[in-house]
Design an enzyme around this catalytic site. Structure first.
Site, PDB file in Angstrom:
ATOM      1  N   CYS A  50       0.838  -1.200   0.000  1.00  0.00           N
ATOM      2  CA  CYS A  50       0.000   0.000   0.000  1.00  0.00           C
ATOM      3  C   CYS A  50       0.874   1.251   0.000  1.00  0.00           C
ATOM      4  O   CYS A  50       1.744   1.393   0.866  1.00  0.00           O
ATOM      5  CB  CYS A  50      -0.923  -0.006   1.220  1.00  0.00           C
ATOM      6  SG  CYS A  50      -1.804   1.562   1.480  1.00  0.00           S
ATOM      7  N   CYS A  53       0.440   3.373   3.485  1.00  0.00           N
ATOM      8  CA  CYS A  53       0.805   2.854   4.799  1.00  0.00           C
ATOM      9  C   CYS A  53       2.130   3.463   5.271  1.00  0.00           C
ATOM     10  O   CYS A  53       2.993   3.838   4.456  1.00  0.00           O
ATOM     11  CB  CYS A  53       0.928   1.333   4.760  1.00  0.00           C
ATOM     12  SG  CYS A  53      -0.650   0.453   4.887  1.00  0.00           S
ATOM     13  N   HIS A 122      -4.267   0.232   8.049  1.00  0.00           N
ATOM     14  CA  HIS A 122      -4.781  -0.003   6.703  1.00  0.00           C
ATOM     15  C   HIS A 122      -6.196  -0.566   6.721  1.00  0.00           C
ATOM     16  O   HIS A 122      -6.932  -0.439   5.738  1.00  0.00           O
ATOM     17  CB  HIS A 122      -3.832  -0.974   5.973  1.00  0.00           C
ATOM     18  CG  HIS A 122      -4.181  -1.232   4.541  1.00  0.00           C
ATOM     19  ND1 HIS A 122      -3.936  -0.313   3.545  1.00  0.00           N
ATOM     20  CD2 HIS A 122      -4.762  -2.316   3.942  1.00  0.00           C
ATOM     21  CE1 HIS A 122      -4.342  -0.820   2.382  1.00  0.00           C
ATOM     22  NE2 HIS A 122      -4.844  -2.021   2.602  1.00  0.00           N
ATOM     23  N   ASN A 162     -13.637  10.072  -0.797  1.00  0.00           N
ATOM     24  CA  ASN A 162     -14.298   9.070  -1.625  1.00  0.00           C
ATOM     25  C   ASN A 162     -14.072   7.713  -0.967  1.00  0.00           C
ATOM     26  O   ASN A 162     -12.933   7.258  -0.876  1.00  0.00           O
ATOM     27  CB  ASN A 162     -13.731   9.057  -3.045  1.00  0.00           C
ATOM     28  CG  ASN A 162     -14.061  10.318  -3.806  1.00  0.00           C
ATOM     29  OD1 ASN A 162     -15.123  10.894  -3.626  1.00  0.00           O
ATOM     30  ND2 ASN A 162     -13.151  10.746  -4.661  1.00  0.00           N
ATOM     31  N   SER A 170      -9.059   4.649  -5.259  1.00  0.00           N
ATOM     32  CA  SER A 170      -8.056   3.757  -5.841  1.00  0.00           C
ATOM     33  C   SER A 170      -7.280   2.986  -4.788  1.00  0.00           C
ATOM     34  O   SER A 170      -6.484   2.112  -5.128  1.00  0.00           O
ATOM     35  CB  SER A 170      -7.082   4.570  -6.706  1.00  0.00           C
ATOM     36  OG  SER A 170      -6.438   5.576  -5.933  1.00  0.00           O
ATOM     37  N   HIS A 173      -6.959   2.193   1.885  1.00  0.00           N
ATOM     38  CA  HIS A 173      -6.430   2.786   3.113  1.00  0.00           C
ATOM     39  C   HIS A 173      -7.289   4.000   3.490  1.00  0.00           C
ATOM     40  O   HIS A 173      -7.648   4.795   2.617  1.00  0.00           O
ATOM     41  CB  HIS A 173      -4.978   3.216   2.904  1.00  0.00           C
ATOM     42  CG  HIS A 173      -4.259   3.548   4.174  1.00  0.00           C
ATOM     43  ND1 HIS A 173      -3.372   2.684   4.779  1.00  0.00           N
ATOM     44  CD2 HIS A 173      -4.295   4.650   4.959  1.00  0.00           C
ATOM     45  CE1 HIS A 173      -2.893   3.242   5.872  1.00  0.00           C
ATOM     46  NE2 HIS A 173      -3.451   4.441   6.011  1.00  0.00           N
ATOM     47  N   HIS A 175      -8.401   7.385   3.904  1.00  0.00           N
ATOM     48  CA  HIS A 175      -7.809   8.657   3.520  1.00  0.00           C
ATOM     49  C   HIS A 175      -8.848   9.522   2.822  1.00  0.00           C
ATOM     50  O   HIS A 175      -9.886   9.039   2.360  1.00  0.00           O
ATOM     51  CB  HIS A 175      -6.605   8.453   2.593  1.00  0.00           C
ATOM     52  CG  HIS A 175      -6.976   8.045   1.197  1.00  0.00           C
ATOM     53  ND1 HIS A 175      -7.397   6.761   0.880  1.00  0.00           N
ATOM     54  CD2 HIS A 175      -7.000   8.744   0.029  1.00  0.00           C
ATOM     55  CE1 HIS A 175      -7.660   6.693  -0.418  1.00  0.00           C
ATOM     56  NE2 HIS A 175      -7.431   7.881  -0.955  1.00  0.00           N
ATOM     57  N   GLN A 177      -9.126  13.650   0.584  1.00  0.00           N
ATOM     58  CA  GLN A 177      -8.380  14.589  -0.243  1.00  0.00           C
ATOM     59  C   GLN A 177      -8.783  16.027   0.069  1.00  0.00           C
ATOM     60  O   GLN A 177      -9.853  16.276   0.618  1.00  0.00           O
ATOM     61  CB  GLN A 177      -8.619  14.301  -1.728  1.00  0.00           C
ATOM     62  CG  GLN A 177      -8.185  12.915  -2.174  1.00  0.00           C
ATOM     63  CD  GLN A 177      -8.374  12.722  -3.669  1.00  0.00           C
ATOM     64  OE1 GLN A 177      -7.833  13.487  -4.477  1.00  0.00           O
ATOM     65  NE2 GLN A 177      -9.139  11.721  -4.043  1.00  0.00           N
TER      66      GLN A 177
END
Length: 359
Positions: A50, A53, A122, A162, A170, A173, A175, A177
């Site tokens: 990943c 990570c 993760h 998202n 994509s 993990h 996260h 933006q």
């Protein structure tokens, strides 16, 4: 007699001044369309492959630090760049900014895109993180809003997540933006005008007045605490779309007190847990905050809120498609916002995969 529960009707969105067609009778139709594959959810706490990570290499060769809570970095494949030269492209049939602008017109756009890793783990999502950990994420969001918004060429800071492959994520993990743009994006422009007009006409916040109505009726409420309310908006488009609204009229995340930031984290955890529990799947969605622009103006009309747009409709494998009439005419939904809110309210707040918490 006309009934919102039984008859087709259109609902008005005062924030964007758009309409949505509601067709509650269509929930009875059979489904023989596309069925999504249910995502495999077993992930390790750490994945050596990943790129998000701790300690791992990203696509550009940079090595992530051994972060213990959150980690922010500039997107390696940013949609916006800070050093774009200023310029315009226009056909000769009109003047930019005139009543009849050129039919062919473009202008440069500067910006910055960042990635916010919510946790080093993760295998977690917001629904499975605890409130203190989510509060740290809220603090990072507020800090990034302030830092990016202070740049002289940034006019708006969009924070979003998202969640899930169905929404284009994509990497699984946890996260989100941040896209900081030079000018106000289209939806923000519409909300800006609507809120300013309402404040000028009434002297009050549009969303504060709307929240008062929702708290009185209690038909579309999903989760509430002392500082925030999560509800299905009257004009919701997506089946289980929600809006999170601050009880206090504040314009941005950075305006929140420590108690309010913890309250927002509490709402996020409880709402996303209910999402997951609805179909017992890691619920896909796009969730983002709308807040005061950073173009230097005071923007007193802006009221902090977030939108969550999940695509699932009937089950973990049947989604809502925005096609045909929705693309060519206007948005349409079947299940009413009131029915969606009732279903979410009825769900437990203990995550369906949590085998350690007490009942």
């Amino acid at each position: 007699m006309f009934s919102l529960t039984d008859h087709p009707h259109r609902r008005y969105n005062p924030l964007t001044r758009e309409w949505v067609l509601v067709s509650p009778h269509r929930t009875k139709r059979p489904w023989q369309g596309q069925v999504e594959q249910s995502a495999h959810e077993q992930r390790p706490p750490y994945d050596p492959t990943c790129y998000l990570c701790p300690g791992n290499a990203r696509a550009n060769g940079a090595i992530n630090p051994q972060y213990e809570h959150t980690f922010v970095f500039t997107n390696d494949f940013s949609a916006l760049l800070p050093d774009v030269p200023s310029g315009e492209y226009a056909s000769s049939d009109g003047e930019p900014g005139s009543a009849v602008p050129p039919l062919l017109y473009a202008r440069s756009e500067r910006g910055i895109c960042r990635v916010v890793c919510f946790s080093p783990r993760h295998d977690l999502t917001l629904a499975e993180m605890d409130v203190p950990a989510i509060t740290r994420v809220v603090d990072v969001w507020a800090q990034e809003y302030e830092e990016l918004g202070a740049l002289p060429f940034i006019g708006y800071v969009q924070i979003f997540e998202n969640r899930g492959a169905m929404m284009g994520a994509s990497n699984p993990h946890p996260h989100g933006q941040i896209w900081a743009t030079e000018r106000l994006p289209l939806t923000i422009m519409r909300e800006d005008v609507a809120q300013r007009d309402y404040l000028e006409a009434t002297g009050r916040s549009l969303l504060a007045d709307y929240l008062t109505l929702e708290l009185e009726r209690e038909e579309r409420l999903v989760v509430v605490n002392d500082h925030f309310v999560a509800l299905i908006p009257f004009w919701a488009v997506w089946p289980f779309e929600t809006m999170i609204i601050s009880r206090r009229h504040v314009g941005a995340l950075s305006d929140l007190t420590p108690e309010e930031r913890s309250g927002l984290a509490d709402i996020l955890k409880r709402l996303t847990t209910r999402y997951d529990n609805l179909f017992q799947v890691s619920f896909p969605y796009s969730l983002g905050f709308h807040q005061r622009p950073t173009d230097g103006a005071p923007h007193p009309a802006w009221h902090l809120h977030a939108h969550a747009y999940p695509p699932l409709l009937r089950s973990a494998t049947v989604r809502k498609f925005m096609v045909g009439f929705e693309l060519l005419a206007e948005a349409q939904r079947d299940i009413t916002p009131e029915q969606a809110a009732e279903r979410l309210r009825a769900l437990p707040e203990r995550h369906y995969r949590d085998t350690t918490a007490s009942p």
